[in-house]
Design an enzyme around this catalytic site. Structure first.
Site, PDB file in Angstrom:
ATOM      1  N   LYS A  54      -4.118  27.068   3.289  1.00  0.00           N
ATOM      2  CA  LYS A  54      -3.848  28.363   4.505  1.00  0.00           C
ATOM      3  C   LYS A  54      -5.684  29.368   3.487  1.00  0.00           C
ATOM      4  O   LYS A  54      -6.470  29.691   3.984  1.00  0.00           O
ATOM      5  CB  LYS A  54      -3.009  29.406   4.103  1.00  0.00           C
ATOM      6  N   GLN A  98       4.444  34.209   2.975  1.00  0.00           N
ATOM      7  CA  GLN A  98       5.447  33.394   2.765  1.00  0.00           C
ATOM      8  C   GLN A  98       6.240  33.627   2.889  1.00  0.00           C
ATOM      9  O   GLN A  98       7.204  33.811   1.814  1.00  0.00           O
ATOM     10  CB  GLN A  98       4.782  32.023   1.820  1.00  0.00           C
ATOM     11  N   ASP A 121       1.581  36.372  11.620  1.00  0.00           N
ATOM     12  CA  ASP A 121       2.235  35.618  11.378  1.00  0.00           C
ATOM     13  C   ASP A 121       2.620  36.108  13.343  1.00  0.00           C
ATOM     14  O   ASP A 121       3.587  34.913  13.897  1.00  0.00           O
ATOM     15  CB  ASP A 121       3.875  35.771  10.627  1.00  0.00           C
TER      16      ASP A 121
END
Ligand code: GUN
Length: 300
Positions: A54, A98, A121
Site C-alpha cells: 500500500k 490494518q 476503508d
C-alpha cells in the site's frame, strides 16, 4: 473456455493512472498533495506485506504515504491517541488501520474512532449507514473495485439478478448495497443458505466472497453469467512439486470459465483492484476535504 477473462491487473493499472493524473492536477492547480496514513499493529507477516505494498503504491501515485508500525502489545489508549493525532493532521486525508488487530484491541472501537471523512476503508459505522441509505460515503475498497469492473463490463447493471455469496462486513454486505444502488435485484447467500446451488444458478452476476477454495463449481453458474471471484486462498499444489502451493479463488475457475460469460481470474482479478480503490478513495477524501470536485469514475 468460453468466458471473457476480466483482467483486473490491467483495469487496476487504468484506475491507478486516473488517480495519478488527478493527484498531479491537485498538486499543480491547488498545491494539495493527498496523504494516506497506514497503521499496523504487530508483526503479522501477511499484514506486513499488504502494508508495504500500500505504501509503495501510494508513493507511485504521487501521494504522501505515512506508515505507523506499532508493537503488538500497544495499548488501546496509545492507538486511539495516534488515530486522534492523524484525525487532526490536515496533511492526512486517508487513515487505514490494518486488520486484524491483536486480540486485546477492540476493532470496532478503533475503527469507529477514525474520522469518517478519512475512513478510506469505509468501515466506520457512519459510512456503513450512509452507504446503506444511498448517501455519499466512503465505500469499502474491494466491493468498490468489483463494482467498477462490473460497470465497465456491463454498462448498466439495472434489473440484473445478482447473488453475493458471503455476508462479511468488509465485502459481502457492502457489495450487496452497491449492487442494490445500481438497481440490481440482490440476494445475499451464505453457508446456511438452503439450495445454494439453485440460488447461484439464478444469477446474472455472481460475487463469491466466502473464503473457501473453489467452493462454487461451474455447474452452479448460469450460462453467460458474470462471475466476480473475491476469494484468495492458498492451497497445496503437489503437481508443482513437494511443499508447493498455489492461489485459487472461491470459484472453481476451469469449470466456471466454460459456462460464464465473463469471469475474474485469481490471481489477477479482484485483488489488484483493492489497492487501486484505496488510492482512489484517498483522492476522493482529499477532494471532499478541500471542497473540490471529486474525480470522475473513481467513486460509487
Ligand atoms: N486486512 C485485510 N484486508 C483489509 C482491508 O481491506 N482493510 C484493512 N484495514 N485491513 C485489511
Amino acid at each position: 473456455m468460453s468466458a471473457t477473462i476480466i483482467d483486473g491487473k490491467a483495469f487496476a493499472a487504468t484506475v491507478r493512472g486516473k488517480v495519478k493524473d488527478h493527484v498531479t492536477a491537485l498538486v499543480a492547480d491547488h498545491g494539495i498533495t493527498p496523504g494516506l496514513a497506514v497503521v499496523l499493529v504487530g508483526e503479522d507477516p501477511a499484514s506486513q506485506v499488504y502494508v508495504r505494498s500500500k505504501g509503495k503504491s501510494t508513493v507511485e501515485a504521487g501521494m504522501k504515504s505515512v506508515e505507523h508500525k506499532l508493537e503488538a502489545d500497544t495499548s488501546e489508549e496509545d492507538l486511539l491517541a495516534l488515530i486522534d493525532q492523524l484525525n487532526n493532521d490536515d496533511t492526512i486525508h486517508g487513515i487505514l488501520v490494518q486488520l486484524p488487530l491483536p486480540g486485546h484491541l477492540n476493532e470496532d472501537l478503533v475503527i469507529n474512532s477514525i474520522d469518517p471523512a478519512k475512513d478510506v476503508d469505509g468501515f466506520h459505522i457512519s459510512n456503513v449507514g450512509l452507504l446503506g441509505t444511498g448517501q455519499k460515503s466512503m465505500v469499502p475498497c474491494t466491493p468498490l473495485g468489483c463494482l467498477m469492473m462490473l460497470r465497465d463490463h456491463h454498462g448498466s447493471l439495472s434489473g440484473l439478478d445478482a447473488v453475493v455469496v458471503g455476508r462479511s462486513n468488509i465485502v459481502g454486505k457492502p457489495k450487496a448495497q452497491l449492487l442494490l444502488g445500481d438497481s440490481c435485484t440482490v440476494t445475499i447467500a451464505h453457508s446456511r443458505t438452503k439450495d445454494l446451488a439453485d440460488v447461484v444458478r439464478r444469477a446474472d452476476i455472481v460475487v463469491a466472497a466466502v473464503g473457501r477454495p473453489e467452493m462454487v463449481p461451474g455447474d452452479w453458474i448460469k450460462p453467460g453469467a458474470t462471475v466476480i471471484d473475491v476469494g484468495i486462498n492458498r492451497i497445496d499444489a503437489p503437481e508443482k512439486g513437494e511443499g508447493k502451493t498455489r492461489l485459487v479463488g472461491d470459484v472453481h475457475f476451469p469449470s466456471a470459465a466454460e459456462v460464464a460469460g465473463a469471469i475474474t481470474p485469481v490471481p489477477g482479478g479482484v485483488g489488484p483492484m483493492t489497492i487501486a480503490c484505496l488510492l482512489a478513495n484517498t483522492v476522493t477524501a482529499c477532494c471532499r476535504a478541500n471542497g473540490l470536485p471529486e474525480p470522475e469514475g473513481l467513486t460509487a
